[in-house]
Scaffold this motif. Structure first.
Motif, PDB file in Angstrom:
ATOM      1  N   GLY A  13       0.831  -1.186   0.000  1.00 25.21           N
ATOM      2  CA  GLY A  13       0.000   0.000   0.000  1.00 25.21           C
ATOM      3  C   GLY A  13       0.869   1.241   0.000  1.00 25.21           C
ATOM      4  O   GLY A  13       2.098   1.160  -0.157  1.00 25.21           O
ATOM      5  N   GLY A  15      -2.535  -2.044   6.126  1.00 22.52           N
ATOM      6  CA  GLY A  15      -3.786  -1.311   6.010  1.00 22.52           C
ATOM      7  C   GLY A  15      -4.635  -1.502   7.257  1.00 22.52           C
ATOM      8  O   GLY A  15      -4.214  -2.087   8.254  1.00 22.52           O
ATOM      9  N   CYS A  31      -2.041   2.872   7.867  1.00 23.20           N
ATOM     10  CA  CYS A  31      -3.338   2.567   8.474  1.00 23.20           C
ATOM     11  C   CYS A  31      -3.301   1.336   9.356  1.00 23.20           C
ATOM     12  O   CYS A  31      -4.245   1.093  10.105  1.00 23.20           O
TER      13      CYS A  31
END
Length: 559
Positions: free
Chosen positions: A24, A199, A337
């Motif tokens: 990501g 994430g 995240c």
């Protein structure tokens, strides 16, 4: 840590200086910066990124209006390199939906400054976060990073309370846990330092937080569920760079949250809903709230006559600074995240996730360049992180989410407007109730009757999951683990009308009638879009999401 794979299997091992879990924005930014530093210093460095999706970007889901502040630091020449930032945000509106037909457009002066997407000294772009990650992976590989899509990190290797790398999930195991003819044992990827960038609600990050008590000094983390669709829209309704946000109906009565509608590249619009998972009514269905929301005239005017081409859902880590855990532990870091670096006041997390990855890369490379053999706790990261602009953003908006939870959308919004006007100096607001503990018994709540989808603006779950291109090998162990298989029917059904059948946005969980005429809890794990909502919202915390075989799950295009 807990090894869920076949025991006694001989496994190959690969050694790296740094292993990064998740391709990501934070993981790829970290990988790129690590190799930039190594190349500038003329040092050998081995960096590996593993990604459970079938390709980089396959599992990436975000709005997204992108603020390229961290990208400017990483690749100042990103435009010349062909970064997929093509559509600047040109017009910005915020609407309060009063009911199914009426709304009020908020004057720009009353919109919190964090939600302004045009003007100022930074140009923001309507982008596909998945395509940004695909481009970042190309840059990483050019720099010398090894990127392995289709490989799921199943466990962290922890020895003497030090993280030593990860164990890749086995391939070719049947539903009973036995090896099939296609069986391939997972490898051990060992590293001096391991960065976890999975994430929101990463399954390894969750375990690491528990094992190392990283959340001992913060509030319980809070989450939302984000649902998003990609539409081809008529040319006469397409305004490149239009950015709409709003709140109110249909959530005003049942929950907190907000919607977005952006006009991006190639005559396409994205529409979505982010709903707090702190909602109380177990009859609520985030998916159905999203579907009926699109019938409001403010949104309908852009979508009517268009064609829905993609659908997806993903949890959003939105607790902010109050809920940010300690991000360091011996042998590794929790970034993006996976930790919760999203600035929910901006409805943006890509730029802060990337910045956390840049700071992580500099801390890791600094240690390795000084002769560190790995396994240390990188306290230098904490110092640098707390002094950077991304952390200051989180400080200024620390009360944003808790104020809305505590005071509601209107009063909480007023609090946030004043707080941001004076630089985040009002008394800090906290929300210490975990999202799963917020549910009330079904008997105490109003049952919600959702309208049937019309197949033009609103749709059902099966057709939506089809558009997510979700696929799992059917004959594999279910990756949605129940601590107590009887609990859903014994406890959740009579008390909460078993909310999993509604909070899941992909129809994974059903209560069906068994052969004996009694209700049974059915898990259709093949439908799972890896949103992690069940892991977060189950009131008994009875469901644990673990990684299925690598390559399984959604395959999002341009999301």
């Amino acid at each position: 840590m807990d090894n869920e794979q076949l025991e006694g299997v001989e496994r190959d091992t690969m050694d790296f200086d740094v292993v990064i879990v998740g391709a990501g924005p934070s993981g790829l930014a970290a990988a790129c910066r690590l190799m930039q530093q190594a190349n500038e210093a003329g040092q050998e460095l081995s960096v590996c990124v593993v990604e459970k999706g079938s390709e980089v970007g396959a599992h990436i889901l975000s709005g997204a209006v992108f603020e390229p502040r961290a990208l400017n630091e990483l690749f100042p020449d990103w435009a010349e390199r062909g970064a997929p930032l093509k559509t600047p945000a040109t017009r910005d509106e915020v609407h309060l939906l009063k009911d199914a037909q009426t709304s009020q457009k908020l004057p720009s002066a009353l919109v919190p400054k964090s939600m302004h997407n045009t003007g100022g000294d930074i140009t923001r772009y309507v982008i596909s976060a998945g395509n940004l990650c695909r481009w970042l992976a190309e840059q990483a590989e050019t720099l010398g990073v090894e990127v392995f899509p289709g490989f799921a990190a199943q466990d962290a290797i922890v020895e003497d309370d030090v993280v030593k790398g990860i164990l890749i999930g086995d391939m070719g195991v049947d539903a009973d846990g036995q090896p099939k003819d296609s069986y391939m044992p997972g490898m051990e990827l060992r590293a001096k330092y391991t960065l976890f960038a999975e994430g929101s609600r990463g399954h390894l990050g969750k375990r690491l937080i528990q094992r190392f008590q990283l959340d001992a000094e913060c509030d319980p983390q809070h989450y939302g569920i984000g649902l998003k669709e990609l539409w081809d829209i008529p040319a006469d309704k397409y305004e490149p760079g239009l950015v709409l946000h709003g709140s109110g109906w249909p959530l005003g009565k049942h929950a907190h949250g907000g919607w977005f509608l952006y006009h991006g590249d190639d005559q396409q619009a994205v529409v979505g809903l982010i709903m707090d998972l702190s909602y109380q009514n177990p009859w609520l269905s985030p998916f159905d709230e999203f579907q009926r929301m699109k019938h409001h005239p403010v949104l309908k005017q852009y979508l009517e006559g268009g064609t829905r081409v993609a659908y997806g859902a993903r949890a959003v880590t939105k607790g902010g600074l109050n809920c940010l855990p300690k991000m360091t532990f011996p042998g590794g870091l929790l970034i993006g995240c996976d930790a919760g670096t999203l600035n929910f006041a901006k409805i943006k997390g890509l730029h802060t996730a990337m910045k956390s990855g840049l700071v992580a890369a500099e801390a890791v490379f600094g240690a390795l360049a000084a002769g560190d053999e790995g396994g240390s706790e990188l306290t230098a990261f904490t110092d640098e992180w707390r002094s950077c602009w991304a952390y200051r953003e989180l400080e200024e908006s620390a009360s944003f989410g808790p104020a809305i939870h505590k005071y509601g959308t209107v009063l909480g919004g007023a609090y946030n407007y004043v707080d941001q006007l004076i630089g985040g100096k009002l008394p800090r607001v906290h929300d210490t109730t975990p999202d799963h503990a917020a549910l009330k018994p079904a008997a105490e709540c109003e049952k919600i009757d959702y309208p049937k989808p019309d197949g033009k603006l609103s749709f059902d779950k099966p057709s939506s999951v089809f558009l997510s291109n979700t696929n799992h090998e059917e004959n594999q162990p279910c990756h949605l683990k129940l601590a107590d298989a009887d609990l859903p029917i014994r406890d959740n059904l009579p008390t909460y009308a078993e909310p999993a059948q509604r909070y899941c946005p992909a129809g994974v969980y059903e209560v069906v009638e068994g052969d004996d005429g009694k209700p049974q809890f059915q898990i259709n794990f093949q439908n799972c879009v890896h949103c992690k909502t069940c892991d977060i919202k189950d009131p008994a915390q009875n469901i644990t999401w673990v990684a299925p075989e690598g390559g399984g799950g959604p395959n999002y295009p341009n999301m």
